[in-house]
Design an enzyme around this catalytic site. Structure first.
Site, PDB file in Angstrom:
ATOM      1  N   TYR A   1       0.841  -1.205   0.000  1.00  0.00           N
ATOM      2  CA  TYR A   1       0.000   0.000   0.000  1.00  0.00           C
ATOM      3  C   TYR A   1       0.874   1.252   0.000  1.00  0.00           C
ATOM      4  O   TYR A   1       0.688   2.159  -0.819  1.00  0.00           O
ATOM      5  CB  TYR A   1      -0.906  -0.025   1.244  1.00  0.00           C
ATOM      6  CG  TYR A   1      -1.878   1.116   1.305  1.00  0.00           C
ATOM      7  CD1 TYR A   1      -3.037   1.113   0.528  1.00  0.00           C
ATOM      8  CD2 TYR A   1      -1.655   2.211   2.136  1.00  0.00           C
ATOM      9  CE1 TYR A   1      -3.936   2.165   0.580  1.00  0.00           C
ATOM     10  CE2 TYR A   1      -2.551   3.267   2.192  1.00  0.00           C
ATOM     11  CZ  TYR A   1      -3.692   3.240   1.410  1.00  0.00           C
ATOM     12  OH  TYR A   1      -4.571   4.289   1.460  1.00  0.00           O
TER      13      TYR A   1
HETATM   14  N1  NAD Z   1      -9.913   5.941   4.341  1.00  0.00           N
HETATM   15  C1  NAD Z   1      -8.629   6.193   4.611  1.00  0.00           C
HETATM   16  O1  NAD Z   1      -8.183   6.117   5.756  1.00  0.00           O
HETATM   17  C2  NAD Z   1      -7.696   6.601   3.508  1.00  0.00           C
HETATM   18  C3  NAD Z   1      -6.518   7.311   3.851  1.00  0.00           C
HETATM   19  C4  NAD Z   1      -5.629   7.677   2.836  1.00  0.00           C
HETATM   20  C5  NAD Z   1      -5.928   7.349   1.535  1.00  0.00           C
HETATM   21  N2  NAD Z   1      -7.070   6.661   1.233  1.00  0.00           N
HETATM   22  C6  NAD Z   1      -7.306   6.321  -0.159  1.00  0.00           C
HETATM   23  O2  NAD Z   1      -8.534   6.890  -0.558  1.00  0.00           O
HETATM   24  C7  NAD Z   1      -9.126   6.097  -1.572  1.00  0.00           C
HETATM   25  C8  NAD Z   1     -10.560   5.777  -1.172  1.00  0.00           C
HETATM   26  O3  NAD Z   1     -10.553   5.070   0.045  1.00  0.00           O
HETATM   27  P1  NAD Z   1     -11.874   4.832   0.889  1.00  0.00           P
HETATM   28  O4  NAD Z   1     -11.518   4.993   2.297  1.00  0.00           O
HETATM   29  O5  NAD Z   1     -12.973   5.612   0.295  1.00  0.00           O
HETATM   30  O6  NAD Z   1     -12.095   3.260   0.608  1.00  0.00           O
HETATM   31  P2  NAD Z   1     -13.441   2.441   0.329  1.00  0.00           P
HETATM   32  O7  NAD Z   1     -13.061   1.017   0.484  1.00  0.00           O
HETATM   33  O8  NAD Z   1     -14.544   3.008   1.168  1.00  0.00           O
HETATM   34  O9  NAD Z   1     -13.761   2.784  -1.191  1.00  0.00           O
HETATM   35  C9  NAD Z   1     -12.963   2.315  -2.230  1.00  0.00           C
HETATM   36  C10 NAD Z   1     -13.844   2.085  -3.448  1.00  0.00           C
HETATM   37  O10 NAD Z   1     -12.987   1.668  -4.516  1.00  0.00           O
HETATM   38  C11 NAD Z   1     -13.644   0.643  -5.228  1.00  0.00           C
HETATM   39  N3  NAD Z   1     -12.660  -0.178  -5.952  1.00  0.00           N
HETATM   40  C12 NAD Z   1     -11.746  -1.028  -5.411  1.00  0.00           C
HETATM   41  N4  NAD Z   1     -11.050  -1.633  -6.395  1.00  0.00           N
HETATM   42  C13 NAD Z   1     -11.527  -1.149  -7.572  1.00  0.00           C
HETATM   43  C14 NAD Z   1     -11.228  -1.401  -8.927  1.00  0.00           C
HETATM   44  N5  NAD Z   1     -10.288  -2.289  -9.298  1.00  0.00           N
HETATM   45  N6  NAD Z   1     -11.903  -0.718  -9.883  1.00  0.00           N
HETATM   46  C15 NAD Z   1     -12.877   0.168  -9.520  1.00  0.00           C
HETATM   47  N7  NAD Z   1     -13.222   0.414  -8.255  1.00  0.00           N
HETATM   48  C16 NAD Z   1     -12.548  -0.225  -7.284  1.00  0.00           C
HETATM   49  C17 NAD Z   1     -14.408  -0.135  -4.164  1.00  0.00           C
HETATM   50  O11 NAD Z   1     -15.446  -0.927  -4.725  1.00  0.00           O
HETATM   51  C18 NAD Z   1     -14.896   0.995  -3.262  1.00  0.00           C
HETATM   52  O12 NAD Z   1     -16.159   1.458  -3.654  1.00  0.00           O
HETATM   53  C19 NAD Z   1      -8.243   4.851  -1.713  1.00  0.00           C
HETATM   54  O13 NAD Z   1      -7.371   5.043  -2.812  1.00  0.00           O
HETATM   55  C20 NAD Z   1      -7.470   4.830  -0.420  1.00  0.00           C
HETATM   56  O14 NAD Z   1      -6.241   4.185  -0.551  1.00  0.00           O
HETATM   57  C21 NAD Z   1      -7.960   6.298   2.195  1.00  0.00           C
END
Ligand code: NAD
Length: 249
Positions: free
Chosen positions: A156
Site C-alpha cells: 500500500y
Molecule cells: N480511508 C482512509 O483512511 C484513507 C486514507 C488515505 C488514503 N485513502 C485512499 O482513498 C481512496 C478511497 O478510500 P476509501 O476509504 O474511500 O475506501 P473504500 O473502500 O470506502 O472505497 C474504495 C472504493 O474503490 C472501489 N474499488 C476497489 N477496487 C476497484 C477497482 N479495481 N476498480 C474500480 N473500483 C474499485 C471499491 O469498490 C470501493 O467502492 C483509496 O485510494 C485509499 O487508498 C484512504
C-alpha cells in the site's frame, strides 16, 4: 460549508460508490456539477448515484483493466455532453497487514494493479479527452503512507508513493496546458476500507495523528473538490496534505 464553483462541469470519480470517492462526488454535485461514479461494484455505484439525484451516473468499471476503462470513457462522454472536466482517482485497496517477508506475492501485485496501474490507466485514457477539450483537473488520492511508509503495509505504501511520483510526472507533462494534476495524502479516515485492516494497524495510524482523531470524509472532499475547480490554477504536480498534522513535509 464554503461555496465552490463546479457549475456545469462533469467529473469522473473512481471508487465513487462509497467512502472518500462518494463524499467527493457529493461535494462536486453540491457545487453545481455532475458526476459519473466508476466502481468495480456496479450495484453499489448505481445506488450511490441514485442517492445523489439526476446529476449523477454510475458505471461498473475495473480500473485495473484497460479495456474496461476505455469503454467507460466512451460511455461517460456519451451521457456527459462529450466532456470529462475532472478525474478523481479514488479507487483503492489496502492489501493485507503483514511484514515484507511474509507478504504474499499475489496480494502485492493486486495492490499495485489497482492503486497504481489502475490509476495510471485512468489517467492514460482520460488525458487525451482533456487535451482535446483544452481544460481538465486530475486529483489522485494518494496517502500519508506513501510519504512515510507504514510498517505492515508495504505494498500500500509503495503504491501510494508511486501515485505521488506519477502525479509529479504527469503534472509536468501537462504544465503548458490548462490541465492541472495534483494529489492529496490523507491520514486515516474511517470508511469501509478499515474493514480490510487489522485493529492493530488502525490503532497505529491513529497514534501517528497529532490532532488525535481520524479525518472526516467531508474534510477530504472539501480540498479535493477545490482542486477540481478553476481556482486551482497555479498548482500542478503537487502533493496536498490532509493528515491532521502528521506530515511535516
Ligand atoms: N480511508 C482512509 O483512511 C484513507 C486514507 C488515505 C488514503 N485513502 C485512499 O482513498 C481512496 C478511497 O478510500 P476509501 O476509504 O474511500 O475506501 P473504500 O473502500 O470506502 O472505497 C474504495 C472504493 O474503490 C472501489 N474499488 C476497489 N477496487 C476497484 C477497482 N479495481 N476498480 C474500480 N473500483 C474499485 C471499491 O469498490 C470501493 O467502492 C483509496 O485510494 C485509499 O487508498 C484512504
Amino acid at each position: 460549508m464554503n461555496q465552490l464553483d463546479f457549475q456545469g462541469r462533469h467529473a469522473v470519480v473512481t471508487g465513487g460508490a462509497t467512502g472518500l470517492g462518494f463524499g467527493i462526488a457529493k461535494r462536486l454535485v453540491d457545487s453545481g456539477g455532475s458526476v459519473t461514479l466508476w466502481d468495480r461494484d456496479g450495484e453499489a455505484a448505481a445506488k450511490a448515484a441514485a442517492s445523489l439525484g439526476e446529476k449523477a451516473f454510475a458505471l461498473a468499471v475495473d480500473v485495473s483493466q484497460q479495456p474496461s476503462v476505455a469503454k467507460a470513457v466512451a460511455a461517460t462522454l456519451a451521457h456527459a455532453n462529450q466532456r470529462i472536466d475532472a478525474l478523481v482517482n479514488s479507487a483503492g485497496i489496502t492489501g493485507p497487514n503483514t511484514t515484507v517477508w511474509d507478504y504474499p506475492v499475489d496480494a502485492w501485485r493486486q495492490v499495485m494493479d489497482v492503486n497504481l496501474t489502475g490509476l495510471f490507466i485512468c489517467c492514460r485514457e482520460v488525458v487525451p479527452q482533456m487535451r482535446a477539450q483544452g481544460w481538465g483537473r486530475i486529483v489522485n488520492i494518494a496517502s500519508v503512507a506513501g510519504k512515510e511508509g507504514n510498517p505492515n503495509a508495504s505494498a500500500y505504501s509503495a503504491s501510494k508513493a508511486g501515485v505521488i511520483a506519477l502525479t509529479k510526472s504527469l503534472g509536468k507533462e501537462l504544465a503548458d496546458t490548462n490541465i492541472r494534476v495534483n494529489c492529496v495524502t490523507p491520514a486515516a479516515v474511517k470508511t469501509a476500507i478499515f474493514d480490510q485492516m487489522t485493529e492493530q494497524h488502525i490503532a497505529y495510524m491513529l497514534s501517528k495523528i497529532p490532532m488525535g482523531r481520524f479525518g472526516q470524509v467531508e474534510e477530504i472532499a472539501a480540498m479535493v473538490a477545490w482542486l477540481c475547480t478553476e481556482d486551482c490554477a497555479f498548482s500542478t504536480g503537487a502533493t496536498f496534505d490532509l493528515s491532521g498534522g502528521r506530515s511535516t513535509y
